[in-house]
Design a protein around this motif. Structure first.
Motif, PDB file in Angstrom:
ATOM      1  N   GLU A   1       0.855  -1.188   0.000  1.00 55.48           N
ATOM      2  CA  GLU A   1       0.000   0.000   0.000  1.00 55.48           C
ATOM      3  C   GLU A   1       0.886   1.231   0.000  1.00 55.48           C
ATOM      4  O   GLU A   1       1.744   1.361   0.873  1.00 55.48           O
ATOM      5  CB  GLU A   1      -0.898   0.029   1.240  1.00 55.48           C
ATOM      6  N   VAL A   2       0.658   2.115  -0.954  1.00 54.98           N
ATOM      7  CA  VAL A   2       1.503   3.307  -1.054  1.00 54.98           C
ATOM      8  C   VAL A   2       0.714   4.618  -1.034  1.00 54.98           C
ATOM      9  O   VAL A   2       1.307   5.686  -1.029  1.00 54.98           O
ATOM     10  CB  VAL A   2       2.400   3.255  -2.324  1.00 54.98           C
ATOM     11  N   ARG A   3      -0.593   4.550  -0.989  1.00 54.52           N
ATOM     12  CA  ARG A   3      -1.422   5.760  -0.989  1.00 54.52           C
ATOM     13  C   ARG A   3      -1.655   6.242   0.439  1.00 54.52           C
ATOM     14  O   ARG A   3      -1.705   5.444   1.359  1.00 54.52           O
ATOM     15  CB  ARG A   3      -2.761   5.482  -1.665  1.00 54.52           C
ATOM     16  N   ASP A   4      -1.844   7.529   0.609  1.00 55.01           N
ATOM     17  CA  ASP A   4      -2.125   8.081   1.933  1.00 55.01           C
ATOM     18  C   ASP A   4      -3.607   8.122   2.266  1.00 55.01           C
ATOM     19  O   ASP A   4      -3.978   8.421   3.399  1.00 55.01           O
ATOM     20  CB  ASP A   4      -1.520   9.482   2.074  1.00 55.01           C
TER      21      ASP A   4
ATOM     22  N   VAL B   1       4.433  10.561   7.325  1.00 60.58           N
ATOM     23  CA  VAL B   1       4.353  10.990   8.721  1.00 60.58           C
ATOM     24  C   VAL B   1       4.553  12.496   8.731  1.00 60.58           C
ATOM     25  O   VAL B   1       5.527  12.981   8.141  1.00 60.58           O
ATOM     26  CB  VAL B   1       5.432  10.287   9.576  1.00 60.58           C
ATOM     27  N   PRO B   2       3.641  13.273   9.364  1.00 57.26           N
ATOM     28  CA  PRO B   2       2.503  12.805  10.133  1.00 57.26           C
ATOM     29  C   PRO B   2       1.446  12.147   9.238  1.00 57.26           C
ATOM     30  O   PRO B   2       1.339  12.440   8.048  1.00 57.26           O
ATOM     31  CB  PRO B   2       1.956  14.060  10.799  1.00 57.26           C
ATOM     32  N   HIS B   3       0.667  11.270   9.871  1.00 49.64           N
ATOM     33  CA  HIS B   3      -0.311  10.476   9.135  1.00 49.64           C
ATOM     34  C   HIS B   3      -1.497  11.298   8.642  1.00 49.64           C
ATOM     35  O   HIS B   3      -1.906  12.247   9.304  1.00 49.64           O
ATOM     36  CB  HIS B   3      -0.871   9.364  10.028  1.00 49.64           C
ATOM     37  N   SER B   4      -2.024  10.859   7.518  1.00 49.56           N
ATOM     38  CA  SER B   4      -3.303  11.399   7.053  1.00 49.56           C
ATOM     39  C   SER B   4      -4.379  10.919   8.026  1.00 49.56           C
ATOM     40  O   SER B   4      -4.171   9.965   8.789  1.00 49.56           O
ATOM     41  CB  SER B   4      -3.607  10.888   5.642  1.00 49.56           C
ATOM     42  N   ASP B   5      -5.540  11.563   8.018  1.00 45.04           N
ATOM     43  CA  ASP B   5      -6.660  11.084   8.845  1.00 45.04           C
ATOM     44  C   ASP B   5      -6.968   9.626   8.519  1.00 45.04           C
ATOM     45  O   ASP B   5      -7.274   8.840   9.422  1.00 45.04           O
ATOM     46  CB  ASP B   5      -7.915  11.939   8.612  1.00 45.04           C
TER      47      ASP B   5
ATOM     48  N   HIS C   1      -4.952   7.232   7.535  1.00 44.41           N
ATOM     49  CA  HIS C   1      -4.003   6.304   8.156  1.00 44.41           C
ATOM     50  C   HIS C   1      -4.100   6.319   9.683  1.00 44.41           C
ATOM     51  O   HIS C   1      -3.856   5.291  10.323  1.00 44.41           O
ATOM     52  CB  HIS C   1      -2.575   6.552   7.673  1.00 44.41           C
ATOM     53  N   ARG C   2      -4.497   7.432  10.256  1.00 39.11           N
ATOM     54  CA  ARG C   2      -4.759   7.421  11.704  1.00 39.11           C
ATOM     55  C   ARG C   2      -5.909   6.483  12.007  1.00 39.11           C
ATOM     56  O   ARG C   2      -5.871   5.711  12.962  1.00 39.11           O
ATOM     57  CB  ARG C   2      -5.068   8.839  12.215  1.00 39.11           C
ATOM     58  N   TRP C   3      -6.952   6.518  11.169  1.00 41.40           N
ATOM     59  CA  TRP C   3      -8.088   5.618  11.342  1.00 41.40           C
ATOM     60  C   TRP C   3      -7.658   4.161  11.144  1.00 41.40           C
ATOM     61  O   TRP C   3      -8.014   3.292  11.950  1.00 41.40           O
ATOM     62  CB  TRP C   3      -9.214   5.995  10.367  1.00 41.40           C
ATOM     63  N   LEU C   4      -6.871   3.903  10.080  1.00 39.16           N
ATOM     64  CA  LEU C   4      -6.407   2.529   9.859  1.00 39.16           C
ATOM     65  C   LEU C   4      -5.622   2.006  11.056  1.00 39.16           C
ATOM     66  O   LEU C   4      -5.785   0.846  11.447  1.00 39.16           O
ATOM     67  CB  LEU C   4      -5.540   2.436   8.606  1.00 39.16           C
ATOM     68  N   LEU C   5      -4.771   2.849  11.628  1.00 35.36           N
ATOM     69  CA  LEU C   5      -4.039   2.417  12.817  1.00 35.36           C
ATOM     70  C   LEU C   5      -4.987   1.992  13.936  1.00 35.36           C
ATOM     71  O   LEU C   5      -4.696   1.056  14.683  1.00 35.36           O
ATOM     72  CB  LEU C   5      -3.114   3.524  13.319  1.00 35.36           C
ATOM     73  N   SER C   6      -6.129   2.650  14.030  1.00 39.66           N
ATOM     74  CA  SER C   6      -7.077   2.340  15.108  1.00 39.66           C
ATOM     75  C   SER C   6      -7.822   1.028  14.879  1.00 39.66           C
ATOM     76  O   SER C   6      -8.386   0.472  15.828  1.00 39.66           O
ATOM     77  CB  SER C   6      -8.085   3.490  15.284  1.00 39.66           C
TER      78      SER C   6
ATOM     79  N   ALA D   1       2.704   0.776  16.218  1.00 43.84           N
ATOM     80  CA  ALA D   1       1.620   1.460  16.917  1.00 43.84           C
ATOM     81  C   ALA D   1       2.096   2.097  18.211  1.00 43.84           C
ATOM     82  O   ALA D   1       1.534   3.115  18.654  1.00 43.84           O
ATOM     83  CB  ALA D   1       0.481   0.484  17.199  1.00 43.84           C
ATOM     84  N   ALA D   2       3.140   1.552  18.818  1.00 42.31           N
ATOM     85  CA  ALA D   2       3.696   2.101  20.051  1.00 42.31           C
ATOM     86  C   ALA D   2       4.843   3.081  19.796  1.00 42.31           C
ATOM     87  O   ALA D   2       5.363   3.676  20.735  1.00 42.31           O
ATOM     88  CB  ALA D   2       4.191   0.958  20.930  1.00 42.31           C
ATOM     89  N   SER D   3       5.199   3.285  18.531  1.00 43.56           N
ATOM     90  CA  SER D   3       6.362   4.118  18.199  1.00 43.56           C
ATOM     91  C   SER D   3       6.013   5.605  18.133  1.00 43.56           C
ATOM     92  O   SER D   3       4.844   5.989  18.057  1.00 43.56           O
ATOM     93  CB  SER D   3       6.956   3.679  16.870  1.00 43.56           C
ATOM     94  N   VAL D   4       7.052   6.394  18.080  1.00 43.77           N
ATOM     95  CA  VAL D   4       6.901   7.836  17.932  1.00 43.77           C
ATOM     96  C   VAL D   4       6.237   8.178  16.607  1.00 43.77           C
ATOM     97  O   VAL D   4       5.511   9.157  16.489  1.00 43.77           O
ATOM     98  CB  VAL D   4       8.254   8.559  18.113  1.00 43.77           C
ATOM     99  N   HIS D   5       6.475   7.364  15.585  1.00 45.65           N
ATOM    100  CA  HIS D   5       5.875   7.626  14.262  1.00 45.65           C
ATOM    101  C   HIS D   5       4.346   7.596  14.336  1.00 45.65           C
ATOM    102  O   HIS D   5       3.670   8.421  13.725  1.00 45.65           O
ATOM    103  CB  HIS D   5       6.338   6.598  13.234  1.00 45.65           C
ATOM    104  N   ALA D   6       3.816   6.646  15.081  1.00 46.93           N
ATOM    105  CA  ALA D   6       2.365   6.497  15.161  1.00 46.93           C
ATOM    106  C   ALA D   6       1.721   7.621  15.964  1.00 46.93           C
ATOM    107  O   ALA D   6       0.526   7.863  15.837  1.00 46.93           O
ATOM    108  CB  ALA D   6       2.007   5.139  15.756  1.00 46.93           C
ATOM    109  N   GLN D   7       2.491   8.281  16.786  1.00 50.82           N
ATOM    110  CA  GLN D   7       1.955   9.340  17.627  1.00 50.82           C
ATOM    111  C   GLN D   7       1.894  10.680  16.909  1.00 50.82           C
ATOM    112  O   GLN D   7       1.375  11.655  17.438  1.00 50.82           O
ATOM    113  CB  GLN D   7       2.792   9.473  18.909  1.00 50.82           C
ATOM    114  N   GLN D   8       2.447  10.743  15.715  1.00 52.94           N
ATOM    115  CA  GLN D   8       2.488  12.018  14.971  1.00 52.94           C
ATOM    116  C   GLN D   8       1.281  12.199  14.096  1.00 52.94           C
ATOM    117  O   GLN D   8       0.650  11.318  13.663  1.00 52.94           O
ATOM    118  CB  GLN D   8       3.760  12.089  14.128  1.00 52.94           C
TER     119      GLN D   8
END
Length: 177
Positions: free
Chosen positions: A24-27, A77-81, A83-88, A170-177
């Motif tokens: 997956e390469v799209r935001d 990073v920071p994530h699009s909305d 990708h924030r949703w996908l993380l959840s 999910a626990a990394s600094v990247h996911a928190q941005q």
């Protein structure tokens, strides 16, 4: 190349015998079945508990047959909305048997990333995720061309090695941005 204008994924997964890898390469994506849960997430509304998503049911069925399903999400990073949703919700995919990794785009050379989303089935067939002008699914373009298959297999190996497993990401600094 074969064009499938309707939802080809259930048939492709039914034919898959050993492995399925998704790059997956799209935001962002505009999958109709995701629009209401995504809207609720962005609005900060609770998402009602309910039956499993059709995708997770499909993944459970595929992985129960012994097919290894994996994916790398190359993300900005920071994530699009989106990708924030996908993380959840990714934990439900992982619970269904998918091995999902994340790769922040800035950590990899852009030349190493194919420009198109695709599934690699059994290292023999590539199915490109087609989208329309609104980023909504528009079927798939499927090929067994050895050059394309080898290109996606090489990308799978290269990007998989660099990507971060979902739980760790999910626990990394990247996911928190």
């Amino acid at each position: 190349m074969q064009f499938e204008p309707v939802d080809p994924w259930p048939a492709l997964f039914a034919e898959c015998e050993r492995s399925a890898f998704h790059l997956e390469v799209r935001d962002a994506y505009a999958v109709p079945s995701e629009s209401e849960p995504f809207r609720r997430f962005v609005a900060g509304e609770p998402v009602p508990a309910g039956r499993p998503r059709p995708w997770t049911t499909l993944m459970r069925n595929v992985t129960d047959r012994g097919v290894a399903v994996s994916r790398v999400r190359v993300v900005t990073v920071p994530h699009s909305d989106y990708h924030r949703w996908l993380l959840s919700i990714t934990s439900s995919n992982v619970d269904a048997g998918e091995d999902i990794r994340y790769l922040p785009r800035h950590l990899v050379d852009v030349e190493d990333i194919p420009t198109d989303d695709a599934w690699l089935f059994d290292a023999e067939r590539v199915a490109f995720n087609l989208v329309d002008e609104n980023a909504a699914p528009a079927g798939a373009a499927i090929t067994t061309d050895r050059w394309i298959v080898e290109r996606y297999e090489a990308a799978r190996q290269r990007l998989w090695a660099a990507a971060i497993p979902f739980g760790e990401y999910a626990a990394s600094v990247h996911a928190q941005q």
